[in-house]
Design an enzyme around this catalytic site. Structure first.
Site, PDB file in Angstrom:
ATOM      1  N   ARG A  73       0.723  -1.177   0.029  1.00 16.75           N
ATOM      2  CA  ARG A  73       0.178   0.025  -0.013  1.00 16.75           C
ATOM      3  C   ARG A  73       0.645   0.882  -0.104  1.00 16.75           C
ATOM      4  O   ARG A  73       1.144   1.807  -0.932  1.00 16.75           O
ATOM      5  CB  ARG A  73      -0.817   0.115   1.187  1.00 16.75           C
ATOM      6  CG  ARG A  73      -2.109   1.207   1.100  1.00 16.75           C
ATOM      7  CD  ARG A  73      -1.679   2.368   1.568  1.00 16.75           C
ATOM      8  NE  ARG A  73      -1.123   2.555   2.922  1.00 16.75           N
ATOM      9  CZ  ARG A  73      -0.789   3.851   3.417  1.00 16.75           C
ATOM     10  NH1 ARG A  73      -0.747   4.716   2.494  1.00 16.75           N
ATOM     11  NH2 ARG A  73      -0.587   3.854   4.657  1.00 16.75           N
ATOM     12  N   ASP A  74       1.545   1.480   1.060  1.00 14.40           N
ATOM     13  CA  ASP A  74       2.290   2.913   1.216  1.00 14.40           C
ATOM     14  C   ASP A  74       3.279   2.849   0.108  1.00 14.40           C
ATOM     15  O   ASP A  74       3.962   3.805  -0.370  1.00 14.40           O
ATOM     16  CB  ASP A  74       2.619   3.185   2.546  1.00 14.40           C
ATOM     17  CG  ASP A  74       3.151   4.429   2.821  1.00 14.40           C
ATOM     18  OD1 ASP A  74       2.784   5.275   2.255  1.00 14.40           O
ATOM     19  OD2 ASP A  74       4.148   4.604   3.958  1.00 14.40           O
ATOM     20  N   ASN A 117      10.144   4.866   2.467  1.00 13.22           N
ATOM     21  CA  ASN A 117       9.835   3.849   3.560  1.00 13.22           C
ATOM     22  C   ASN A 117      11.008   3.085   3.922  1.00 13.22           C
ATOM     23  O   ASN A 117      12.025   2.688   3.051  1.00 13.22           O
ATOM     24  CB  ASN A 117       8.841   2.944   3.201  1.00 13.22           C
ATOM     25  CG  ASN A 117       7.537   3.316   3.302  1.00 13.22           C
ATOM     26  OD1 ASN A 117       6.986   3.859   4.125  1.00 13.22           O
ATOM     27  ND2 ASN A 117       6.827   3.477   2.002  1.00 13.22           N
ATOM     28  N   CYS A 147      10.079   9.456  -1.534  1.00 12.86           N
ATOM     29  CA  CYS A 147       9.469  10.399  -0.749  1.00 12.86           C
ATOM     30  C   CYS A 147       8.738  11.342  -1.581  1.00 12.86           C
ATOM     31  O   CYS A 147       9.357  11.917  -2.559  1.00 12.86           O
ATOM     32  CB  CYS A 147      10.398  11.075   0.242  1.00 12.86           C
ATOM     33  SG  CYS A 147       9.735  12.252   1.162  1.00 12.86           S
ATOM     34  N   HIS A 196      10.278   7.145   7.814  1.00 12.54           N
ATOM     35  CA  HIS A 196      10.817   6.977   6.520  1.00 12.54           C
ATOM     36  C   HIS A 196      12.240   7.320   6.532  1.00 12.54           C
ATOM     37  O   HIS A 196      12.712   7.938   7.522  1.00 12.54           O
ATOM     38  CB  HIS A 196      10.088   8.070   5.609  1.00 12.54           C
ATOM     39  CG  HIS A 196       8.753   7.682   5.192  1.00 12.54           C
ATOM     40  ND1 HIS A 196       8.194   8.080   4.035  1.00 12.54           N
ATOM     41  CD2 HIS A 196       7.821   6.871   5.972  1.00 12.54           C
ATOM     42  CE1 HIS A 196       6.980   7.573   3.769  1.00 12.54           C
ATOM     43  NE2 HIS A 196       6.679   7.005   5.032  1.00 12.54           N
ATOM     44  N   HIS A 250       6.609   4.484  12.344  1.00 16.50           N
ATOM     45  CA  HIS A 250       6.329   4.368  11.074  1.00 16.50           C
ATOM     46  C   HIS A 250       7.254   5.519  10.476  1.00 16.50           C
ATOM     47  O   HIS A 250       7.069   6.750  10.276  1.00 16.50           O
ATOM     48  CB  HIS A 250       4.863   4.627  10.554  1.00 16.50           C
ATOM     49  CG  HIS A 250       5.062   4.699   9.013  1.00 16.50           C
ATOM     50  ND1 HIS A 250       4.132   3.953   8.301  1.00 16.50           N
ATOM     51  CD2 HIS A 250       5.183   5.506   8.079  1.00 16.50           C
ATOM     52  CE1 HIS A 250       3.900   3.915   7.032  1.00 16.50           C
ATOM     53  NE2 HIS A 250       4.931   4.952   6.760  1.00 16.50           N
TER      54      HIS A 250
END
Length: 303
Positions: free
Chosen positions: A13-14, A247, A238, A207, A205
């Site tokens: 997803r992300d 990520n 990003c 990055h 979470h």
């Protein structure tokens, strides 16, 4: 050390939503299957959002419907509103996530409403989801900094996290969306959140835009966090820094945790192979140094 640390895989997803190349439903289902086989038990399956806004997430309901909901794995999907919740329920969702922000400007630009308005919308989604027995995860973005406002005060993060906690989110993931956090700023943010939300319900979470993600994870472990989000192969750049990584790579997080003696239940070799496979589908190589190093080691060993 025998503590269990959970990794929530966000690559499907992300990760994929920030990749230029779109994958088919079949390829995304295959990716999720490979991740599950490598030992990951919580894998984001997609997002019930407009395909016009996020074309990479088109047909997320079809992806979710094809997964085996066997009780051993969780496949959360991002749900922005009640319409998205209906779509998720029809596809068999048992876990969903709502996505807020600690930055007023980011909230306005990302979901076209204020933080207060977004929380009111989420209340209705969470209430209906819980009525259906659905587990809800809450995300807070921009917990260390915002591309429009700069540094974000820890108290603002705690306010949003507390609101999500009160409305019934069973876990709250704190996202350093643009990867500006350092161990000092992350610990200050966690300290503020810890006063309002039990740390056992908090996930990190982080990055890796500036190479700080693993350091921030290490600091968060010291603060009592036992759940972290990561993306296979470092998928997902990003969007606020051209050419930058986004990520943190799942395999690098798993390697760090194993080295510290934490249990993850992950097969690192299988994870690295998956990182190379998905990166190949997307037309490149994994962004993680570990995946590159493991391939080189295996090639040297075969000579």
């Amino acid at each position: 050390m025998s503590d269990l640390v959970r990794i929530v895989e966000v690559g499907p997803r992300d990760g994929l939503q920030n990749e230029a190349r779109r994958l088919s439903v079949e390829q995304r289902v295959d990716l999720i299957g490979r991740l599950a086989a490598a030992g990951l038990s919580e894998i984001e399956a997609g997002a019930m959002v407009s395909p016009k806004r996020v074309p990479q997430m088109a047909e997320s309901d079809a992806v979710l419907a094809r997964l085996a909901h066997d009780g051993r794995h969780r496949y959360p999907v991002l749900v922005p509103n009640l319409q998205g919740l209906d779509t998720a329920l029809a596809a068999g969702a048992r876990d969903i996530a709502v996505f807020g922000a600690a930055s007023e400007t980011f909230s306005q630009r990302n979901i076209q409403c204020s933080i207060a308005e977004s929380l009111r919308h989420f209340e209705a989604v969470v209430e209906q989801a819980r009525a259906h027995g659905i587990r809800v995860r809450g995300y807070v973005s921009c917990v260390a900094g915002c591309p429009y406002e700069g540094a974000i005060a820890p108290g603002k993060v705690a306010d949003v996290a507390h609101a999500l906690y009160l409305m019934g989110c069973e876990e709250i993931s704190l996202g350093d969306t643009i990867g500006v956090g350092t161990p000092g700023s992350i610990l200050a943010m966690l300290d503020a959140v810890d006063r309002r939300v039990p740390m056992r319900l908090v996930a990190g979470h982080y990055h890796d835009t500036r190479g700080m993600a693993l350091a921030n994870i290490y600091a968060s472990l010291e603060a009592g966090v036992r759940c972290f989000d990561a993306s296979i192969g470092g998928l997902g750049g990003c969007p606020y820094a051209d050419g930058a990584s986004g990520n943190v790579a799942t395999e690098e997080v798993a390697y760090l945790l194993a080295g510290l003696g934490y249990q993850t239940g992950i097969d690192l070799e299988a994870l690295a192979r998956t990182a190379w496979w998905i990166s190949g589908l997307l037309g490149g190589e994994p962004r993680s140094k570990l995946a590159l190093a493991m391939k080189k080691h295996n090639e040297d060993a075969a000579v």
